[in-house]
Design a protein around this motif. Structure first.
Motif, PDB file in Angstrom:
ATOM      1  N   TRP A 244     -76.975  29.213  22.587  1.00  0.00           N
ATOM      2  CA  TRP A 244     -76.553  29.268  24.069  1.00  0.00           C
ATOM      3  C   TRP A 244     -75.117  29.066  23.917  1.00  0.00           C
ATOM      4  CZ3 TRP A 244     -78.679  30.665  28.481  1.00  0.00           C
ATOM      5  CH2 TRP A 244     -78.258  30.363  29.534  1.00  0.00           C
ATOM      6  N   PHE A 245     -74.394  30.144  24.422  1.00  0.00           N
ATOM      7  CA  PHE A 245     -73.046  30.019  24.492  1.00  0.00           C
ATOM      8  C   PHE A 245     -72.394  29.710  25.925  1.00  0.00           C
ATOM      9  CE2 PHE A 245     -73.724  31.889  20.447  1.00  0.00           C
ATOM     10  CZ  PHE A 245     -72.618  31.760  19.467  1.00  0.00           C
ATOM     11  N   ILE A 246     -71.354  28.954  26.114  1.00  0.00           N
ATOM     12  CA  ILE A 246     -70.703  28.730  27.344  1.00  0.00           C
ATOM     13  C   ILE A 246     -69.219  29.034  27.118  1.00  0.00           C
ATOM     14  CG2 ILE A 246     -70.197  27.133  29.066  1.00  0.00           C
ATOM     15  CD1 ILE A 246     -72.646  25.636  28.459  1.00  0.00           C
ATOM     16  N   LEU A 247     -68.769  30.157  27.903  1.00  0.00           N
ATOM     17  CA  LEU A 247     -67.123  30.354  27.917  1.00  0.00           C
ATOM     18  C   LEU A 247     -66.420  29.588  28.774  1.00  0.00           C
ATOM     19  CD1 LEU A 247     -65.202  32.384  26.657  1.00  0.00           C
ATOM     20  CD2 LEU A 247     -65.949  33.802  28.311  1.00  0.00           C
ATOM     21  N   LYS A 248     -65.365  29.158  28.407  1.00  0.00           N
ATOM     22  CA  LYS A 248     -64.521  28.436  29.423  1.00  0.00           C
ATOM     23  C   LYS A 248     -63.152  29.270  29.176  1.00  0.00           C
ATOM     24  CE  LYS A 248     -66.977  24.051  30.028  1.00  0.00           C
ATOM     25  NZ  LYS A 248     -66.748  22.574  29.950  1.00  0.00           N
ATOM     26  N   PRO A 249     -62.255  28.671  30.143  1.00  0.00           N
ATOM     27  CA  PRO A 249     -60.827  29.535  29.876  1.00  0.00           C
ATOM     28  C   PRO A 249     -60.124  29.330  28.531  1.00  0.00           C
ATOM     29  CG  PRO A 249     -61.044  28.443  32.061  1.00  0.00           C
ATOM     30  CD  PRO A 249     -62.304  27.975  31.222  1.00  0.00           C
ATOM     31  N   ASN A 250     -60.507  28.202  27.943  1.00  0.00           N
ATOM     32  CA  ASN A 250     -59.646  28.220  26.639  1.00  0.00           C
ATOM     33  C   ASN A 250     -60.835  27.608  25.448  1.00  0.00           C
ATOM     34  OD1 ASN A 250     -60.769  25.622  27.461  1.00  0.00           O
ATOM     35  ND2 ASN A 250     -58.777  24.494  27.274  1.00  0.00           N
ATOM     36  N   SER A 251     -62.006  27.769  25.742  1.00  0.00           N
ATOM     37  CA  SER A 251     -62.941  27.629  24.709  1.00  0.00           C
ATOM     38  C   SER A 251     -64.393  28.421  24.583  1.00  0.00           C
ATOM     39  CB  SER A 251     -63.328  25.992  24.350  1.00  0.00           C
ATOM     40  OG  SER A 251     -63.988  25.819  25.546  1.00  0.00           O
ATOM     41  N   LEU A 252     -64.978  28.368  23.540  1.00  0.00           N
ATOM     42  CA  LEU A 252     -66.308  29.174  23.441  1.00  0.00           C
ATOM     43  C   LEU A 252     -67.371  28.179  23.044  1.00  0.00           C
ATOM     44  CD1 LEU A 252     -68.153  31.261  24.227  1.00  0.00           C
ATOM     45  CD2 LEU A 252     -67.533  32.507  22.390  1.00  0.00           C
ATOM     46  N   SER A 253     -68.073  27.245  23.518  1.00  0.00           N
ATOM     47  CA  SER A 253     -68.753  26.328  23.070  1.00  0.00           C
ATOM     48  C   SER A 253     -70.485  26.882  23.036  1.00  0.00           C
ATOM     49  CB  SER A 253     -69.047  24.997  23.778  1.00  0.00           C
ATOM     50  OG  SER A 253     -68.000  24.694  24.033  1.00  0.00           O
ATOM     51  N   TYR A 254     -71.324  26.381  21.856  1.00  0.00           N
ATOM     52  CA  TYR A 254     -72.382  26.900  21.519  1.00  0.00           C
ATOM     53  C   TYR A 254     -73.504  25.624  21.384  1.00  0.00           C
ATOM     54  CZ  TYR A 254     -70.495  27.036  16.834  1.00  0.00           C
ATOM     55  OH  TYR A 254     -69.875  26.748  15.517  1.00  0.00           O
ATOM     56  N   PHE A 255     -74.392  26.061  21.868  1.00  0.00           N
ATOM     57  CA  PHE A 255     -75.656  24.782  21.879  1.00  0.00           C
ATOM     58  C   PHE A 255     -76.777  25.290  21.197  1.00  0.00           C
ATOM     59  CE2 PHE A 255     -72.501  23.895  25.095  1.00  0.00           C
ATOM     60  CZ  PHE A 255     -72.430  22.594  25.015  1.00  0.00           C
ATOM     61  N   VAL A 256     -77.783  24.216  20.888  1.00  0.00           N
ATOM     62  CA  VAL A 256     -79.197  24.805  20.508  1.00  0.00           C
ATOM     63  C   VAL A 256     -79.938  25.465  21.699  1.00  0.00           C
ATOM     64  CG1 VAL A 256     -81.169  23.851  19.639  1.00  0.00           C
ATOM     65  CG2 VAL A 256     -79.026  22.687  18.850  1.00  0.00           C
ATOM     66  N   ASN A 257     -79.859  25.037  22.642  1.00  0.00           N
ATOM     67  CA  ASN A 257     -80.582  25.630  23.845  1.00  0.00           C
ATOM     68  C   ASN A 257     -79.573  25.379  25.273  1.00  0.00           C
ATOM     69  OD1 ASN A 257     -81.058  22.971  24.672  1.00  0.00           O
ATOM     70  ND2 ASN A 257     -83.207  22.975  23.469  1.00  0.00           N
ATOM     71  N   GLU A 258     -80.063  26.037  26.306  1.00  0.00           N
ATOM     72  CA  GLU A 258     -79.427  25.532  27.402  1.00  0.00           C
ATOM     73  C   GLU A 258     -79.449  24.410  28.155  1.00  0.00           C
ATOM     74  OE1 GLU A 258     -81.512  27.994  30.702  1.00  0.00           O
ATOM     75  OE2 GLU A 258     -82.820  28.671  29.048  1.00  0.00           O
ATOM     76  N   ASP A 259     -80.176  23.483  27.368  1.00  0.00           N
ATOM     77  CA  ASP A 259     -79.980  22.068  28.003  1.00  0.00           C
ATOM     78  C   ASP A 259     -78.797  21.335  27.839  1.00  0.00           C
ATOM     79  OD1 ASP A 259     -82.641  22.368  28.889  1.00  0.00           O
ATOM     80  OD2 ASP A 259     -83.628  21.463  26.975  1.00  0.00           O
ATOM     81  N   LEU A 260     -78.026  21.835  27.098  1.00  0.00           N
ATOM     82  CA  LEU A 260     -76.508  21.355  26.629  1.00  0.00           C
ATOM     83  C   LEU A 260     -76.646  20.222  25.970  1.00  0.00           C
ATOM     84  CD1 LEU A 260     -74.897  22.742  29.691  1.00  0.00           C
ATOM     85  CD2 LEU A 260     -75.232  23.837  27.642  1.00  0.00           C
ATOM     86  N   VAL A 261     -77.668  19.635  25.376  1.00  0.00           N
ATOM     87  CA  VAL A 261     -77.895  18.388  24.811  1.00  0.00           C
ATOM     88  C   VAL A 261     -77.044  18.485  23.393  1.00  0.00           C
ATOM     89  CG1 VAL A 261     -79.183  16.593  24.044  1.00  0.00           C
ATOM     90  CG2 VAL A 261     -79.926  17.981  26.002  1.00  0.00           C
ATOM     91  N   ASP A 262     -77.430  19.280  22.604  1.00  0.00           N
ATOM     92  CA  ASP A 262     -76.961  19.243  21.226  1.00  0.00           C
ATOM     93  C   ASP A 262     -75.843  20.447  21.267  1.00  0.00           C
ATOM     94  OD1 ASP A 262     -76.357  18.999  18.484  1.00  0.00           O
ATOM     95  OD2 ASP A 262     -78.494  19.575  17.961  1.00  0.00           O
ATOM     96  N   GLU A 263     -74.759  20.080  20.846  1.00  0.00           N
ATOM     97  CA  GLU A 263     -73.465  20.861  20.748  1.00  0.00           C
ATOM     98  C   GLU A 263     -73.449  21.054  19.309  1.00  0.00           C
ATOM     99  OE1 GLU A 263     -68.821  21.780  22.077  1.00  0.00           O
ATOM    100  OE2 GLU A 263     -69.933  19.780  22.808  1.00  0.00           O
ATOM    101  N   LYS A 264     -73.515  22.686  18.961  1.00  0.00           N
ATOM    102  CA  LYS A 264     -73.434  22.766  17.382  1.00  0.00           C
ATOM    103  C   LYS A 264     -71.906  23.175  17.168  1.00  0.00           C
ATOM    104  CE  LYS A 264     -76.348  22.482  15.268  1.00  0.00           C
ATOM    105  NZ  LYS A 264     -76.817  21.643  14.755  1.00  0.00           N
ATOM    106  N   GLY A 265     -71.060  23.526  17.864  1.00  0.00           N
ATOM    107  CA  GLY A 265     -69.772  23.981  17.670  1.00  0.00           C
ATOM    108  C   GLY A 265     -68.794  24.523  18.918  1.00  0.00           C
ATOM    109  N   LYS A 266     -67.520  24.607  18.548  1.00  0.00           N
ATOM    110  CA  LYS A 266     -66.712  24.930  19.857  1.00  0.00           C
ATOM    111  C   LYS A 266     -65.551  25.829  19.091  1.00  0.00           C
ATOM    112  CE  LYS A 266     -65.607  22.428  23.198  1.00  0.00           C
ATOM    113  NZ  LYS A 266     -65.076  21.433  24.097  1.00  0.00           N
ATOM    114  N   ILE A 267     -65.490  26.930  19.844  1.00  0.00           N
ATOM    115  CA  ILE A 267     -64.438  28.027  19.352  1.00  0.00           C
ATOM    116  C   ILE A 267     -63.405  27.722  20.336  1.00  0.00           C
ATOM    117  CG2 ILE A 267     -63.917  30.404  18.795  1.00  0.00           C
ATOM    118  CD1 ILE A 267     -66.883  30.978  18.385  1.00  0.00           C
TER     119      ILE A 267
END
Length: 547
Positions: A189-212
């Motif tokens: 589950w990817f979330i795009l913000k103005p300065n980063s792209l974070s990805y999680f295991v699912n859309e509950d946003l509990v387990d963040e696997k990394g950030k670009i």
């Protein structure tokens, strides 16, 4: 805010305010110096907002009778703080309310009702065209704009708008990401913000696997299909590259466009899109308010000008009424005056008739006298014509006399001119004679003869002024005589030269310097030459004496 508490500094700062409530002069410096100045950029803004919400919401609003929960009310409170005006007390204007409601209705998949909001906007105008935060939460909780929607749908819509505006979530969704170590494809589950792209295991946003982390030198590109995988794009950063697969071509293009927009904003140094849009809306409102103020000022000026014109028109109307009354009085006076004048004119007319009869009798008498007068005038005119003819004859005689006088003057001028010419000729002869002074001794006899002839010529010129032609002939004769005399003089000089001789016997002489002539060395010296000149001059004078 992850700032360590310092109770000693707190007591030291507020030791003078132990009695009574804290003043702003003591509270705000402490807040700035010991808390806000120590804030780090990585602190959790949402947790900070929750703390502020907990401190204030219970004493201002109760959410039991509302369609939204406390968590949704908190999110609406955060959205209010983001969209409110930058002045205290905080309020949200109708334009920002419309912006939020449009986003919420669009997120919930409902249809926007322009008429319903227009009616609500009319109600807002009675409340200064703005709402406080608690009024805003109450409007959202009453479901005025979400009728027909259940609580879950409204909560999901508020949450999505909260993530977009407050958490700066520009785009989110499931994508496949290729691992860096095992090279396998995993759904995240990817979330795009103005300065980063974070990805999680699912859309509950509990387990963040990394950030670009997106930077200015990052780029995103589309890749061709390979190994049976489609809709692939790659994100290139400074240290790593990330291969990602979208569900379809449209989703892939949307993600590429969104990431490119973030990178371009970072390169231009811009804020997040929603913050930029908020600033633009505020600038637009400020310009509109300025234009409205200008329009109000113009309307006020026009109103003042209109009132002034109305006063002028009122004054003109009063003047017109006064003028009308004066005109009526003048008309009444004029009519009375006219009646008086008519009576006076009638009396005058009767008098004129009597006077006219008397005048006719006088005219008949005067006509006979006028005929006699015309006869006398005719006689005087005839005499005047004869006098004019006599005067014309006299003027003509004077003109003839003047012409004769001018003719005489012209003849005198011509005579004077001729005399001046003769005197000029005489002067020329005198100059010629003075130029031949060196030969005077040689031509004494001829000169006397010329002078006598010249005297005769002068006498003849004085006697014969009107016979200039004869004088000219005599002058030509004298010229011929002068030429003959010159020829005689030349012949005589030749004789003298032959008589004296140019050859001389050579005698022994003194040793003085020898004289040089045109023919060479001379036969005599300078002394002998002087003696010969003296003897020759004496003999010449003897011959020139009259016998």
């Amino acid at each position: 805010m992850q700032i360590p508490h310092d109770p000693v500094a707190l007591e030291e700062h507020f030791k003078a305010d132990d009695q009574g409530p804290l003043s702003n002069d003591g509270y705000m410096p402490y807040l700035n110096k010991f808390i806000l100045d120590k804030v780090r950029e990585d602190f959790n803004v949402v947790e900070f907002n929750k703390m502020c919400w907990i401190l204030c919401y219970k004493k201002n609003i109760c959410t039991k009778g509302l369609l939204i929960k406390d968590d949704d009310a908190f999110k609406v409170w955060c959205i209010f703080n983001f969209l409110s005006e930058d002045k205290y007390p905080l309020v949200i204007v109708s334009e920002e309310i419309e912006y939020f409601l449009r986003k919420l209705v669009d997120t919930m998949g409902s249809e926007w009702s322009e008429d319903k909001f227009a009616d609500y906007k009319l109600q807002l105008q009675a409340k200064r065209n703005c709402l406080t935060v608690w009024e805003f939460i109450e409007v959202m909780g009453m479901g005025y704009f979400s009728k027909g929607m259940n609580r879950q749908t409204l909560s999901l819509g508020i949450n999505e708008v909260f993530q977009e505006l407050i958490l700066d979530v520009l785009k989110q969704g499931y994508l496949l990401k290729k691992g860096h170590k095992r090279k396998n494809w995993t759904e995240r589950w990817f979330i795009l913000k103005p300065n980063s792209l974070s990805y999680f295991v699912n859309e509950d946003l509990v387990d963040e696997k990394g950030k670009i982390y997106l930077e200015q030198n990052c780029c995103v590109e589309s890749l061709p299909d390979k190994d049976g995988k489609k809709c692939i794009f790659i994100i290139k950063c400074t240290d790593k590259t990330y291969e990602i697969i979208a569900s379809d071509k449209k989703t892939k293009q949307e993600w590429i466009q969104a990431i490119q927009t973030c990178i371009q904003s970072l390169r231009l140094g811009l804020l997040s899109p929603h913050r930029e849009a908020r600033l633009r809306r505020r600038e637009l409102r400020q310009r509109q308010h300025a234009e409205e103020d200008q329009l109000v000022e113009k309307m006020r000026q026009l109103q003042a000008a209109n009132e002034k014109k109305q006063r002028q028109l009122e004054a003109m109307r009063e003047k017109m009424e006064e003028a009308t009354a004066k005109a009526a009085l003048e008309e009444l006076r004029r009519k009375r005056t006219q009646v008086d004048l008519q009576d006076r004119y009638r009396l005058d007319l009767e008098r004129e008739k009597m006077v006219r009869q008397q005048m006719e009798e006088q005219v008949a008498q005067k006509s006979s006298e006028l005929e006699q007068y015309f006869q006398r005038v005719q006689e005087l005119e005839n005499m005047y014509h004869r006098l004019e003819e006599a005067l014309d004859d006299e003027r003509q005689a004077k003109q003839d006399e003047e012409a004769m006088r001018k003719l005489q003057a012209r003849l005198l001028e011509e005579e004077a001119t001729k005399r001046a010419e003769l005197e000029q000729i005489h002067l020329q002869q005198q100059r010629v004679l003075s130029q031949t002074e060196s030969e005077k001794q040689e031509l004494v006899a001829e000169q006397l003869a010329k002078e006598r002839e010249l005297q005769k010529a002068i006498l003849q010129l004085e006697k014969l002024e009107h016979e200039r032609q004869g004088a000219v002939e005599q002058y030509e004769e004298i010229s011929r005589k002068l030429e003959r005399a010159a020829n005689k003089t030349k012949t005589w000089k030749d004789k003298v030269a032959r008589h004296e001789g140019l050859v001389h016997l050579i005698h022994p002489g003194h040793k003085a310097p020898q004289r040089i002539t045109n023919w060479g060395p001379a036969s005599f010296t300078d002394i002998e030459l002087e003696m010969r000149k003296k003897s020759w001059q004496e003999s010449k004078n003897q011959r020139a004496q009259p016998k």
